[in-house]
Scaffold this motif. Structure first.
Motif, PDB file in Angstrom:
ATOM      1  N   TRP A  32       0.801  -1.217   0.000  1.00  0.00           N
ATOM      2  CA  TRP A  32       0.000   0.000   0.000  1.00  0.00           C
ATOM      3  C   TRP A  32       0.838   1.272   0.000  1.00  0.00           C
ATOM      4  CZ3 TRP A  32      -4.522   0.841  -1.695  1.00  0.00           C
ATOM      5  CH2 TRP A  32      -5.486  -0.169  -1.679  1.00  0.00           C
ATOM      6  N   ASP A  33       2.008   1.265   0.614  1.00  0.00           N
ATOM      7  CA  ASP A  33       2.848   2.465   0.602  1.00  0.00           C
ATOM      8  C   ASP A  33       3.182   2.864  -0.828  1.00  0.00           C
ATOM      9  OD1 ASP A  33       2.839   2.670   3.320  1.00  0.00           O
ATOM     10  OD2 ASP A  33       4.814   1.770   3.621  1.00  0.00           O
ATOM     11  N   ARG A  34       3.492   1.876  -1.648  1.00  0.00           N
ATOM     12  CA  ARG A  34       3.835   2.147  -3.042  1.00  0.00           C
ATOM     13  C   ARG A  34       2.604   2.618  -3.821  1.00  0.00           C
ATOM     14  NH1 ARG A  34       4.075  -0.251  -8.062  1.00  0.00           N
ATOM     15  NH2 ARG A  34       5.992   0.097  -9.251  1.00  0.00           N
ATOM     16  N   ILE A  35       1.491   1.934  -3.630  1.00  0.00           N
ATOM     17  CA  ILE A  35       0.268   2.274  -4.360  1.00  0.00           C
ATOM     18  C   ILE A  35      -0.223   3.667  -3.985  1.00  0.00           C
ATOM     19  CG2 ILE A  35      -2.185   1.661  -4.576  1.00  0.00           C
ATOM     20  CD1 ILE A  35      -1.219  -1.299  -4.337  1.00  0.00           C
ATOM     21  N   ASN A  36      -0.134   4.008  -2.702  1.00  0.00           N
ATOM     22  CA  ASN A  36      -0.616   5.320  -2.269  1.00  0.00           C
ATOM     23  C   ASN A  36       0.214   6.468  -2.827  1.00  0.00           C
ATOM     24  OD1 ASN A  36      -2.896   4.527  -0.856  1.00  0.00           O
ATOM     25  ND2 ASN A  36      -1.785   4.242   1.070  1.00  0.00           N
ATOM     26  N   SER A  37       1.471   6.216  -3.145  1.00  0.00           N
ATOM     27  CA  SER A  37       2.260   7.270  -3.777  1.00  0.00           C
ATOM     28  C   SER A  37       1.676   7.632  -5.135  1.00  0.00           C
ATOM     29  CB  SER A  37       3.720   6.834  -3.918  1.00  0.00           C
ATOM     30  OG  SER A  37       3.858   5.759  -4.844  1.00  0.00           O
ATOM     31  N   PHE A  38       1.131   6.632  -5.852  1.00  0.00           N
ATOM     32  CA  PHE A  38       0.463   6.905  -7.123  1.00  0.00           C
ATOM     33  C   PHE A  38      -0.827   7.693  -6.900  1.00  0.00           C
ATOM     34  CE2 PHE A  38       2.658   2.822  -8.364  1.00  0.00           C
ATOM     35  CZ  PHE A  38       3.604   3.434  -9.177  1.00  0.00           C
ATOM     36  N   TYR A  39      -1.595   7.296  -5.892  1.00  0.00           N
ATOM     37  CA  TYR A  39      -2.876   7.969  -5.640  1.00  0.00           C
ATOM     38  C   TYR A  39      -2.681   9.435  -5.255  1.00  0.00           C
ATOM     39  CZ  TYR A  39      -6.074   4.081  -6.250  1.00  0.00           C
ATOM     40  OH  TYR A  39      -6.842   3.088  -6.804  1.00  0.00           O
ATOM     41  N   LYS A  40      -1.657   9.718  -4.475  1.00  0.00           N
ATOM     42  CA  LYS A  40      -1.397  11.116  -4.116  1.00  0.00           C
ATOM     43  C   LYS A  40      -1.180  11.964  -5.363  1.00  0.00           C
ATOM     44  CE  LYS A  40       0.665   9.991   0.372  1.00  0.00           C
ATOM     45  NZ  LYS A  40       1.930   9.904   1.143  1.00  0.00           N
TER      46      LYS A  40
END
Length: 367
Positions: free
Chosen positions: A351-359
């Motif tokens: 999720w840390d990696r995925i959330n960087s995309f969402y931001k």
């Protein structure tokens, strides 16, 4: 840190991938969830303080798209009349996207839309009179999220008029779903080499779409060729007549339910993970399997296809026995190489990696 005010429009919120996404973005979002369904729906995962459960249409209304959706829109406006969201995040193109599209026209709230399996394989494919609407929802979205390259190719090739290709493609972001933090924090980095006795694992509901019978037929063919294989199938039974057929194979063990703690042990015991769904938006169980160092076989052209180049973590298969047999043999023949790449590959679903995309997507959608 700026927190984005987001309303997640999600009529399927009982599916864990959606509530996991909302829960894992609390650090940088203030979210509400518009969880609408028919009267009498159980509203699983709907007890959180930020979830607005909304029974708003009759069961029969599901078969009349605009009747159902207009009732949802009316209730959205009733619940959120005093809210000012930065974004609406619709978790499907047609069912949820039409709500966001209408609210943008009436209230001016920008929206993000996600493409799901049902959008491509039911709405676009069969409900022809809604295709033009689907394209309009995409054209008016600030960003479009698709979980796999294969679904992006299907969308653009089959359903988007060529004059809109560039306009829509430049909004598309390929963002997978994340695995439960339990699996990402318990990755199996010390996996053993392949045992002479092969164990195939498949996790999913017992129904025609998940297609477990194909795995049984392919395994029988491999056993007849001298491969020592046992199959473990885990998942609730939706269609009992299929389970009866599956349990006729003496090399199959069936488990209707397992906790995460039990399931992670199954992943670790298995040799190969196989799920040959006829249609699949993503298939979170593939990513869970990778986190435990387990090579995978997935359906060609569906959600997990093209997540990685062929042979990196496993192979795709067409939905016939001979092709699946060949895919299983490919994994067996290059097992140790593939196995050593799986855990590292699963970082893609943290999720840390995925959330960087969402931001970045949230920021771009509002700029």
């Amino acid at each position: 840190m700026k927190k984005y005010s987001i309303c997640h429009i999600c009529s399927y919120y009982e599916t864990p991938i959606f509530c996991d996404l909302v829960a894992n973005q609390k650090e940088f979002t203030n979210s509400r969830v518009f969880y609408y369904q028919y009267y009498g729906h159980s509203f699983f995962n709907g007890d959180a303080e930020n979830v607005d459960r909304c029974p708003c249409y009759n069961y029969i209304d599901r078969f009349f798209f605009f009747v159902k959706q207009n009732k949802a829109i009316k209730n959205y406006k009733r619940i959120y009349v005093n809210y000012k969201f930065d974004l609406n995040f619709s978790h499907s193109l047609f069912t949820n996207g039409y709500v966001a599209y209408t609210i943008k026209k009436e209230w001016g709230t920008p929206y993000i839309v996600t493409i799901q399996n049902t959008d491509l394989n039911i709405f676009f494919k069969y409900i022809v009179f809604l295709r033009k609407l689907g394209v309009e929802i995409l054209r008016n979205a600030s960003s479009i999220i698709i979980s796999s390259k294969s679904y992006e190719e299907t969308l653009l090739k089959k359903y988007i008029p060529s004059k809109y290709h560039n306009e829509i493609q430049e909004k598309i972001h390929i963002v997978p779903y994340g695995i439960d933090n339990f699996y990402s924090s318990h990755k199996n980095v010390n996996r053993k080499e392949m045992d002479i006795n092969i164990r195939i694992l498949s996790v999913g509901r017992i129904n025609r779409n998940k297609n477990q019978l194909l795995i049984c037929k392919a395994t029988k063919q491999l056993i007849n060729q001298g491969y020592p294989i046992h199959v473990d199938i885990v998942g609730p039974c939706v269609q009992p007549y299929l389970l009866k057929k599956i349990q006729k194979y003496d090399f199959v063990s069936y488990f209707d339910y397992m906790s995460k703690e039990q399931l992670i042990e199954k992943y670790r015991e298995a040799t190969i993970f196989v799920l040959t769904s006829k249609t699949e938006t993503f298939g979170l169980v593939y990513a869970e399997a990778l986190s435990q160092g387990l090579p995978i076989i997935y359906t060609k052209g569906e959600g997990f296809d093209k997540q990685f180049p062929e042979g990196v973590v496993g192979f795709h298969t067409r939905l016939n026995t001979n092709d699946l047999v060949c895919a299983i043999k490919k994994v067996i023949n290059s097992y140790n190489i593939i196995q050593n790449q799986c855990v590292h590959a699963s970082i893609k679903y943290d999720w840390d990696r995925i959330n960087s995309f969402y931001k970045e997507i949230y920021q771009d959608s509002l700029s």
